[in-house]
Design a protein around this motif. Structure first.
Motif, short mmCIF file in Angstrom:
data_model
loop_
_atom_site.label_atom_id
_atom_site.label_comp_id
_atom_site.label_asym_id
_atom_site.label_seq_id
_atom_site.Cartn_x
_atom_site.Cartn_y
_atom_site.Cartn_z
N ASN A 224 0.83 -1.20 0.00
CA ASN A 224 0.00 0.00 0.00
C ASN A 224 0.87 1.26 0.00
O ASN A 224 2.06 1.20 0.33
CB ASN A 224 -1.04 0.00 1.13
N VAL A 225 0.30 2.37 -0.39
CA VAL A 225 1.04 3.62 -0.55
C VAL A 225 1.67 4.05 0.77
O VAL A 225 2.79 4.55 0.79
CB VAL A 225 0.13 4.73 -1.11
N GLN A 226 0.97 3.86 1.87
CA GLN A 226 1.51 4.27 3.17
C GLN A 226 2.83 3.55 3.46
O GLN A 226 3.79 4.17 3.90
CB GLN A 226 0.50 3.96 4.27
N GLU A 227 2.88 2.25 3.20
CA GLU A 227 4.13 1.50 3.41
C GLU A 227 5.24 2.04 2.52
O GLU A 227 6.38 2.20 2.97
CB GLU A 227 3.91 0.02 3.10
N LEU A 228 4.91 2.31 1.27
CA LEU A 228 5.91 2.81 0.33
C LEU A 228 6.44 4.17 0.74
O LEU A 228 7.66 4.39 0.77
CB LEU A 228 5.31 2.89 -1.08
N VAL A 229 5.56 5.08 1.11
CA VAL A 229 5.98 6.42 1.52
C VAL A 229 6.83 6.33 2.78
O VAL A 229 7.88 6.98 2.88
CB VAL A 229 4.77 7.35 1.71
N ASN A 230 6.43 5.52 3.75
CA ASN A 230 7.24 5.36 4.96
C ASN A 230 8.62 4.80 4.64
O ASN A 230 9.63 5.24 5.20
CB ASN A 230 6.52 4.47 5.97
N GLU A 231 8.67 3.84 3.74
CA GLU A 231 9.95 3.25 3.33
C GLU A 231 10.84 4.33 2.71
O GLU A 231 12.02 4.44 3.06
CB GLU A 231 9.66 2.15 2.30
N TRP A 232 10.29 5.13 1.81
CA TRP A 232 11.07 6.19 1.16
C TRP A 232 11.54 7.23 2.18
O TRP A 232 12.67 7.68 2.13
CB TRP A 232 10.22 6.87 0.09
N LEU A 233 10.67 7.60 3.10
CA LEU A 233 11.04 8.59 4.10
C LEU A 233 12.13 8.06 5.02
O LEU A 233 13.06 8.80 5.38
CB LEU A 233 9.81 9.03 4.90
N ARG A 234 12.06 6.81 5.42
CA ARG A 234 13.12 6.23 6.26
C ARG A 234 14.47 6.26 5.56
O ARG A 234 15.50 6.56 6.17
CB ARG A 234 12.76 4.80 6.66
N VAL A 235 14.47 5.93 4.27
CA VAL A 235 15.71 5.97 3.50
C VAL A 235 16.25 7.39 3.45
O VAL A 235 17.45 7.63 3.63
CB VAL A 235 15.51 5.40 2.07
N ASN A 236 15.37 8.36 3.23
CA ASN A 236 15.81 9.76 3.18
C ASN A 236 16.30 10.25 4.54
O ASN A 236 17.26 11.02 4.61
CB ASN A 236 14.69 10.65 2.66
N ILE A 237 15.68 9.82 5.61
CA ILE A 237 16.15 10.20 6.95
C ILE A 237 17.56 9.66 7.17
O ILE A 237 18.44 10.38 7.67
CB ILE A 237 15.17 9.68 8.03
N LYS A 238 17.80 8.41 6.81
CA LYS A 238 19.15 7.83 6.94
C LYS A 238 20.16 8.61 6.11
O LYS A 238 21.27 8.88 6.56
CB LYS A 238 19.15 6.36 6.51
N LEU A 239 19.77 8.98 4.90
CA LEU A 239 20.65 9.74 4.02
C LEU A 239 20.99 11.09 4.62
O LEU A 239 22.16 11.50 4.67
CB LEU A 239 20.01 9.91 2.65
N VAL A 240 19.99 11.81 5.10
CA VAL A 240 20.21 13.12 5.71
C VAL A 240 21.11 12.99 6.93
O VAL A 240 22.07 13.76 7.09
CB VAL A 240 18.86 13.78 6.09
#
Length: 69
Positions: free
Chosen positions: A46-62
């Motif tokens: 679902n979109v919520q899982e995908l968005v959370n996954e993307w945000l976690r990756v971006n948080i790690k990157l930042v």
């Protein structure tokens, strides 16, 4: 709207849930929404899982490029 309402038969706290969690809604712009929905469908999630996954990756990157304070 009525001038007065009768709450004499109301039950105080009927819908109160002390452990309830409130999440703020996030509204995506149409182009982002379309892209994320398409990708989520391809990944069969679902979109919520995908968005959370993307945000976690971006948080790690930042965090990985931030200077320690």
């Amino acid at each position: 709207m009525k001038a007065e309402y009768d709450f004499s038969k109301g039950e105080h706290g009927k819908f109160y849930k002390p452990d309830a969690v409130f999440s703020f809604p996030v509204y995506l712009e149409p182009d982002i929404d379309n892209f994320m929905n398409k990708l989520a469908n391809e990944k069969d999630i679902n979109v919520q899982e995908l968005v959370n996954e993307w945000l976690r990756v971006n948080i790690k990157l930042v965090r990985s490029v931030q200077q320690p304070s």
